[in-house]
Design a protein around this motif. Structure first.
Motif, PDB file in Angstrom:
ATOM      1  N   PHE A   1     -24.865 -72.016   0.464  1.00  0.00           N
ATOM      2  CA  PHE A   1     -23.482 -72.259   0.841  1.00  0.00           C
ATOM      3  C   PHE A   1     -23.157 -71.448   2.088  1.00  0.00           C
ATOM      4  N   PRO A   2     -22.051 -71.756   2.780  1.00  0.00           N
ATOM      5  CA  PRO A   2     -21.731 -71.010   4.004  1.00  0.00           C
ATOM      6  C   PRO A   2     -21.626 -69.495   3.810  1.00  0.00           C
ATOM      7  N   ASP A   3     -21.285 -69.051   2.584  1.00  0.00           N
ATOM      8  CA  ASP A   3     -21.171 -67.614   2.323  1.00  0.00           C
ATOM      9  C   ASP A   3     -22.491 -66.989   1.902  1.00  0.00           C
ATOM     10  N   GLY A   4     -23.576 -67.762   1.910  1.00  0.00           N
ATOM     11  CA  GLY A   4     -24.877 -67.242   1.545  1.00  0.00           C
ATOM     12  C   GLY A   4     -25.207 -67.355   0.072  1.00  0.00           C
ATOM     13  N   ALA A   5     -24.276 -67.881  -0.736  1.00  0.00           N
ATOM     14  CA  ALA A   5     -24.497 -67.998  -2.177  1.00  0.00           C
ATOM     15  C   ALA A   5     -25.343 -69.219  -2.509  1.00  0.00           C
ATOM     16  N   GLN A   6     -25.932 -69.192  -3.712  1.00  0.00           N
ATOM     17  CA  GLN A   6     -26.763 -70.300  -4.177  1.00  0.00           C
ATOM     18  C   GLN A   6     -26.015 -71.264  -5.090  1.00  0.00           C
ATOM     19  N   TYR A   7     -25.027 -70.765  -5.830  1.00  0.00           N
ATOM     20  CA  TYR A   7     -24.390 -71.640  -6.809  1.00  0.00           C
ATOM     21  C   TYR A   7     -22.906 -71.358  -6.957  1.00  0.00           C
ATOM     22  N   ARG A   8     -22.213 -72.383  -7.412  1.00  0.00           N
ATOM     23  CA  ARG A   8     -20.807 -72.317  -7.784  1.00  0.00           C
ATOM     24  C   ARG A   8     -20.638 -73.055  -9.107  1.00  0.00           C
TER      25      ARG A   8
ATOM     26  N   GLU B   1     -33.897 -72.663 -13.051  1.00  0.00           N
ATOM     27  CA  GLU B   1     -34.704 -73.465 -12.150  1.00  0.00           C
ATOM     28  C   GLU B   1     -33.841 -74.428 -11.331  1.00  0.00           C
ATOM     29  N   VAL B   2     -32.775 -74.936 -11.922  1.00  0.00           N
ATOM     30  CA  VAL B   2     -31.870 -75.797 -11.171  1.00  0.00           C
ATOM     31  C   VAL B   2     -31.301 -75.034  -9.973  1.00  0.00           C
ATOM     32  N   VAL B   3     -30.862 -73.813 -10.193  1.00  0.00           N
ATOM     33  CA  VAL B   3     -30.313 -73.009  -9.091  1.00  0.00           C
ATOM     34  C   VAL B   3     -31.391 -72.707  -8.061  1.00  0.00           C
ATOM     35  N   ARG B   4     -32.556 -72.326  -8.512  1.00  0.00           N
ATOM     36  CA  ARG B   4     -33.636 -71.966  -7.576  1.00  0.00           C
ATOM     37  C   ARG B   4     -34.062 -73.147  -6.720  1.00  0.00           C
ATOM     38  N   VAL B   5     -34.178 -74.320  -7.328  1.00  0.00           N
ATOM     39  CA  VAL B   5     -34.713 -75.501  -6.649  1.00  0.00           C
ATOM     40  C   VAL B   5     -33.649 -76.259  -5.871  1.00  0.00           C
ATOM     41  N   ALA B   6     -32.398 -76.269  -6.366  1.00  0.00           N
ATOM     42  CA  ALA B   6     -31.387 -77.176  -5.826  1.00  0.00           C
ATOM     43  C   ALA B   6     -30.350 -76.510  -4.940  1.00  0.00           C
ATOM     44  N   ALA B   7     -30.338 -75.203  -4.820  1.00  0.00           N
ATOM     45  CA  ALA B   7     -29.295 -74.522  -4.051  1.00  0.00           C
ATOM     46  C   ALA B   7     -29.136 -75.126  -2.648  1.00  0.00           C
TER      47      ALA B   7
ATOM     48  N   LEU C   1     -28.336 -67.921 -17.188  1.00  0.00           N
ATOM     49  CA  LEU C   1     -28.706 -67.756 -15.783  1.00  0.00           C
ATOM     50  C   LEU C   1     -28.887 -66.272 -15.458  1.00  0.00           C
ATOM     51  N   ALA C   2     -27.977 -65.436 -15.947  1.00  0.00           N
ATOM     52  CA  ALA C   2     -28.089 -63.996 -15.701  1.00  0.00           C
ATOM     53  C   ALA C   2     -29.339 -63.412 -16.353  1.00  0.00           C
ATOM     54  N   ARG C   3     -29.736 -63.989 -17.473  1.00  0.00           N
ATOM     55  CA  ARG C   3     -30.909 -63.483 -18.187  1.00  0.00           C
ATOM     56  C   ARG C   3     -32.203 -63.862 -17.481  1.00  0.00           C
ATOM     57  N   TYR C   4     -32.278 -65.094 -16.976  1.00  0.00           N
ATOM     58  CA  TYR C   4     -33.542 -65.603 -16.446  1.00  0.00           C
ATOM     59  C   TYR C   4     -33.622 -65.630 -14.920  1.00  0.00           C
ATOM     60  N   TYR C   5     -32.495 -65.454 -14.250  1.00  0.00           N
ATOM     61  CA  TYR C   5     -32.509 -65.406 -12.778  1.00  0.00           C
ATOM     62  C   TYR C   5     -31.396 -64.451 -12.340  1.00  0.00           C
ATOM     63  N   PRO C   6     -31.537 -63.179 -12.662  1.00  0.00           N
ATOM     64  CA  PRO C   6     -30.455 -62.220 -12.401  1.00  0.00           C
ATOM     65  C   PRO C   6     -30.124 -62.046 -10.927  1.00  0.00           C
ATOM     66  N   ASP C   7     -31.019 -62.425 -10.044  1.00  0.00           N
ATOM     67  CA  ASP C   7     -30.777 -62.270  -8.605  1.00  0.00           C
ATOM     68  C   ASP C   7     -30.065 -63.472  -7.979  1.00  0.00           C
ATOM     69  N   ALA C   8     -29.775 -64.503  -8.773  1.00  0.00           N
ATOM     70  CA  ALA C   8     -29.082 -65.672  -8.230  1.00  0.00           C
ATOM     71  C   ALA C   8     -27.720 -65.259  -7.684  1.00  0.00           C
TER      72      ALA C   8
END
Length: 362
Positions: free
Chosen positions: A29-36, A239-245, A288-295
């Motif tokens: 996203f424009p702010d550098g984030a991966q998900y909303r 995985e959705v966040v990692r792959v689709a961001a 998501l916090a458990r399996y991808y805490p750096d998202a």
């Protein structure tokens, strides 16, 4: 022959096939984030207020709510109320621009083989009606609408380019559009789509291929309503966040009826469903916090959100001469908005406040 086709696709900038290696997306996203986070089927101001109350209960940030019954089934004052609530929280409201074939008098949309026509606009008059919905929403401060027809998207994009619609108006493409491959979704992006809700049953490899070709955010159901498949993909959320961001994580609800078009006759059900969708979001985001805490999640008001604006004017809703409708409608809106009070841009719910005071008294 097949390899030649794959090379041709690659030459067009499209992936040669589904990406089973599941490469991580480098887009953001424009702010550098991966998900909303998006809560769908928020059918009016009361439902939005319920979503906000539950989000506060679970300490969640909700970036967007969307609505399915359509702009035409909200009064002007209800749209203004939704805009005010969302603006106070720096979040997006996306209203569906309707009607479409499923709400028309044609029989194909209800036939066994013709259901795919349901979200499309049937005839030129219905295209006009849809574009009227878009313009009405914009005039009342809304800056995001849902579209499910490529013709409506093309014309609305031209209206935005010509200044008929605000330049910051965004077009969110409904899951009902059903485009399912990188080429078709890239075409929607080129027609002016700002975000695209992909079909609910695509595999991670298929999603990865779409992300390689498409730059706009993808809207993805983590839990889908029954009439869209009823899938519960909670353990895939990382995985959705990692792959689709960049991705909007949508939390629909299984074992829930389709309430479109919603209204007062379904109000208690609508509010209960809205509250449960937020609880489902809490469950998903904990995973998501458990399996991808750096998202990386966007903050409220992040760049790219179509946050409602204050309308230039607030004309009264049109009424017939001598018709008491306007006064009655104003009274009903006032009663509803009495359910919460404003405090520094936040909402406090009077019922909850009264309960707290009773507890203190005990």
């Amino acid at each position: 022959m097949m390899e030649a086709t794959r090379r041709f696709l690659a030459g067009m900038g499209l992936p040669p096939g589904d990406l089973h290696a599941l490469p991580g997306s480098t887009r953001r996203f424009p702010d550098g984030a991966q998900y909303r986070v998006e809560i769908p089927s928020t059918e009016g101001p009361d439902a939005l207020a319920a979503v906000l109350e539950e989000a506060d209960r679970y300490h969640l940030t909700i970036h967007r709510v969307s609505q399915g019954s359509g702009v035409l089934l909200l009064t002007d004052d209800e749209i203004r109320a939704m805009a005010r609530l969302a603006q106070a929280r720096s979040m997006e409201v996306s209203l569906f621009a309707r009607p479409n074939a499923a709400w028309d008098i044609g029989a194909m949309a209800v036939s066994s083989g013709g259901k795919t026509v349901s979200p499309r606009l049937r005839g030129q008059d219905q295209l006009v009606y849809c574009l009227e919905d878009v313009q009405r929403a914009a005039s009342l401060g809304i800056r995001s609408v849902l579209l499910a027809d490529e013709g409506a998207l093309w014309v609305a994009g031209e209206m935005r380019r010509a200044g008929v619609l605000p330049q910051d108006m965004q077009f969110k493409i409904s899951v009902m559009m059903a485009s399912s491959n990188p080429a078709s979704i890239l075409l929607m992006e080129r027609l002016g789509a700002n975000t695209f809700n992909i079909p609910t049953d695509l595999t991670l490899a298929q999603i990865a291929a779409i992300r390689q070709a498409v730059s706009i955010p993808l809207d993805i159901y983590i839990e889908a309503p029954d009439d869209l498949g009823g899938f519960v993909r909670l353990y895939e959320i990382a995985e959705v966040v990692r792959v689709a961001a960049p991705v909007y994580l949508k939390f629909g609800l299984r074992n829930a009826p389709n309430i479109y078009p919603a209204g007062k006759h379904l109000e208690s059900l609508s509010l209960a469903l809205s509250r449960e969708r937020v609880r489902r979001a809490k469950i998903g985001l904990d995973l998501l916090a458990r399996y991808y805490p750096d998202a990386l999640q966007s903050r409220p008001g992040a760049a790219g959100l179509a946050i409602p604006v204050q309308a230039d004017t607030s004309p009264k809703s049109p009424t017939l001469s001598g018709n008491p409708q306007e006064a009655e409608e104003d009274e009903q809106i006032a009663l509803r908005e009495d359910k919460f009070v404003w405090q520094d841009g936040d909402i406090e719910f009077l019922d909850q406040t009264e309960e707290d005071e009773d507890d203190e008294g005990e």
